[in-house]
Design a protein around this motif. Structure first.
Motif, mmCIF file in Angstrom:
data_model
loop_
_atom_site.group_PDB
_atom_site.id
_atom_site.type_symbol
_atom_site.label_atom_id
_atom_site.label_comp_id
_atom_site.label_asym_id
_atom_site.label_seq_id
_atom_site.Cartn_x
_atom_site.Cartn_y
_atom_site.Cartn_z
ATOM 1 N N ALA A 1 4.658 4.797 -6.160
ATOM 2 C CA ALA A 1 4.487 4.580 -7.598
ATOM 3 C C ALA A 1 3.589 5.642 -8.207
ATOM 4 O O ALA A 1 3.829 6.121 -9.324
ATOM 5 C CB ALA A 1 3.901 3.194 -7.846
ATOM 6 N N GLN A 2 2.552 6.021 -7.476
ATOM 7 C CA GLN A 2 1.615 7.015 -7.991
ATOM 8 C C GLN A 2 2.289 8.358 -8.198
ATOM 9 O O GLN A 2 1.962 9.097 -9.129
ATOM 10 C CB GLN A 2 0.426 7.163 -7.031
ATOM 11 N N MET A 3 3.262 8.689 -7.339
ATOM 12 C CA MET A 3 3.988 9.942 -7.505
ATOM 13 C C MET A 3 4.713 9.964 -8.855
ATOM 14 O O MET A 3 4.628 10.944 -9.599
ATOM 15 C CB MET A 3 5.008 10.115 -6.387
ATOM 16 N N ASN B 1 0.584 -13.906 0.125
ATOM 17 C CA ASN B 1 0.994 -13.156 -1.065
ATOM 18 C C ASN B 1 -0.133 -12.308 -1.635
ATOM 19 O O ASN B 1 -1.179 -12.820 -2.015
ATOM 20 C CB ASN B 1 1.510 -14.126 -2.125
ATOM 21 N N THR B 2 0.115 -11.001 -1.692
ATOM 22 C CA THR B 2 -0.863 -10.070 -2.262
ATOM 23 C C THR B 2 -0.291 -9.332 -3.473
ATOM 24 O O THR B 2 -0.870 -8.354 -3.938
ATOM 25 C CB THR B 2 -1.301 -9.032 -1.202
ATOM 26 N N THR C 1 -0.102 -5.784 -8.632
ATOM 27 C CA THR C 1 0.354 -5.560 -10.014
ATOM 28 C C THR C 1 -0.835 -5.397 -10.961
ATOM 29 O O THR C 1 -0.773 -4.620 -11.914
ATOM 30 C CB THR C 1 1.259 -6.711 -10.490
ATOM 31 N N LYS C 2 -1.910 -6.121 -10.680
ATOM 32 C CA LYS C 2 -3.110 -6.003 -11.521
ATOM 33 C C LYS C 2 -3.755 -4.634 -11.343
ATOM 34 O O LYS C 2 -4.107 -3.963 -12.323
ATOM 35 C CB LYS C 2 -4.109 -7.105 -11.181
ATOM 36 N N ASP C 3 -3.895 -4.199 -10.086
ATOM 37 C CA ASP C 3 -4.506 -2.892 -9.803
ATOM 38 C C ASP C 3 -3.672 -1.750 -10.371
ATOM 39 O O ASP C 3 -4.211 -0.751 -10.853
ATOM 40 C CB ASP C 3 -4.673 -2.699 -8.289
ATOM 41 N N GLU D 1 0.834 -1.212 0.000
ATOM 42 C CA GLU D 1 0.000 0.000 0.000
ATOM 43 C C GLU D 1 0.868 1.261 0.000
ATOM 44 O O GLU D 1 0.550 2.242 -0.671
ATOM 45 C CB GLU D 1 -0.941 -0.002 1.207
ATOM 46 N N VAL D 2 1.959 1.232 0.755
ATOM 47 C CA VAL D 2 2.859 2.386 0.787
ATOM 48 C C VAL D 2 3.638 2.475 -0.522
ATOM 49 O O VAL D 2 3.872 3.568 -1.054
ATOM 50 C CB VAL D 2 3.827 2.290 1.993
#
Length: 293
Positions: free
Chosen positions: A193-195, A227-228, A233-235, A187-188
């Motif tokens: 990545a969004q930045m 494992n998440t 990676t899909k999201d 989540e962090v």
């Protein structure tokens, strides 16, 4: 009441239109992106989360690229907590040429530079943002990096000065995200990545670190976390570039300045990094094809 007031204030600030004069002033204040002389590609190793093994991944990726014949540099972008000198066994102060350009020391076929080479061992760097950005500029543009096929930049956790300074100053070929496969870390990592996505910088993909261990007796794969990674990676619509196992030898290798991929060349660990290195090179080719089209 305080929360509502803060939210309203933020909304007013965001809704305020920027005048042409203000826009011109802001643009004038930003540095222009300039490529580093002789450096073909710059890859940023990043994660919003700390403690997921970014530096270890950066070191072993750099050495793996050098092992397959690429000219590689490794820049330690963590000004406050440099660890590259220890992991790459490079502790001497770099030389400077007659033009006052730093000559990065070389070990394991990789040119290395870090703030840790310019300070006394154990000294803390206690600086505010402008000094941090100035130091990064010196390490980045005040050094003789070229000729290089790729410069790997190890970055600190978060989305602060170092990341923004890199994005504003040099053309970044892409970002390699690093995370352990647990929701708290991913989540962090997603925020980090969004930045880069917001700044228009390509995300090459994710290196999943410490997701499993290999039993030394029967070679059975031991899952450590639930494992998440696949959902992440899909999201994020990104690729999983490598799954790197947790190996009991990694601590000794890091502490003694011998990259795992060199000391244990036939291990699954080393094989995962060779695969990661090849995937990074494939991303370079893909980026060039997109530029042509």
């Amino acid at each position: 009441m305080l929360k509502a007031a803060l939210l309203n204030s933020a909304k007013r600030m965001l809704s305020t239109k920027i005048t042409p004069h203000q826009e011109a002033l802001m643009a004038r204040g930003l540095p222009k992106k300039q490529p580093l002389p002789g450096v073909a590609n710059i890859v940023v190793v990043a994660s919003g989360k700390g403690g997921v093994g970014k530096s270890t991944v950066a070191v072993n990726l750099a050495v793996s690229l050098a092992n397959i014949g690429k000219r590689v540099g490794l820049l330690d972008g963590d000004i406050f907590g440099p660890s590259i000198p220890l992991m790459m066994n490079v502790h001497e102060e770099p030389l400077v040429d007659d033009k006052n350009l730093i000559i990065p020391p070389v070990n394991y076929g990789v040119k290395c530079l870090s703030m840790g080479m310019l300070t006394q061992h154990g000294d803390a760097v206690i600086w505010r943002g402008p000094l941090v950005m100035s130091a990064l500029q010196r390490l980045l543009k005040g050094a003789l990096w070229g000729p290089l096929d790729v410069l790997i930049v190890d970055t600190p956790p978060g989305t602060g000065d170092v990341h923004l300074s890199l994005a504003q100053n040099v053309p970044i070929s892409g970002v390699l995200l690093v995370s352990t496969p647990q929701t708290a870390a991913l989540e962090v990592t997603q925020r980090g990545a969004q930045m880069y996505k917001t700044l228009g910088i390509p995300i090459f993909g994710l290196a999943e670190n410490m997701g499993h261990a290999i039993c030394g007796n029967c070679q059975h794969k031991l899952e450590i976390f639930k494992n998440t990674t696949q959902k992440f990676t899909k999201d994020m619509n990104i690729e999983l570039l490598a799954t790197i196992p947790l190996d009991g030898n990694i601590t000794d290798c890091c502490d003694n300045g011998i990259p795992m991929v060199l000391k244990y060349k036939d291990s699954e660990y080393a094989k995962s990094f060779k695969s990661l290195a090849l995937n990074i090179l494939n991303n370079f080719e893909g980026s060039k094809q997109q530029e042509k089209t």
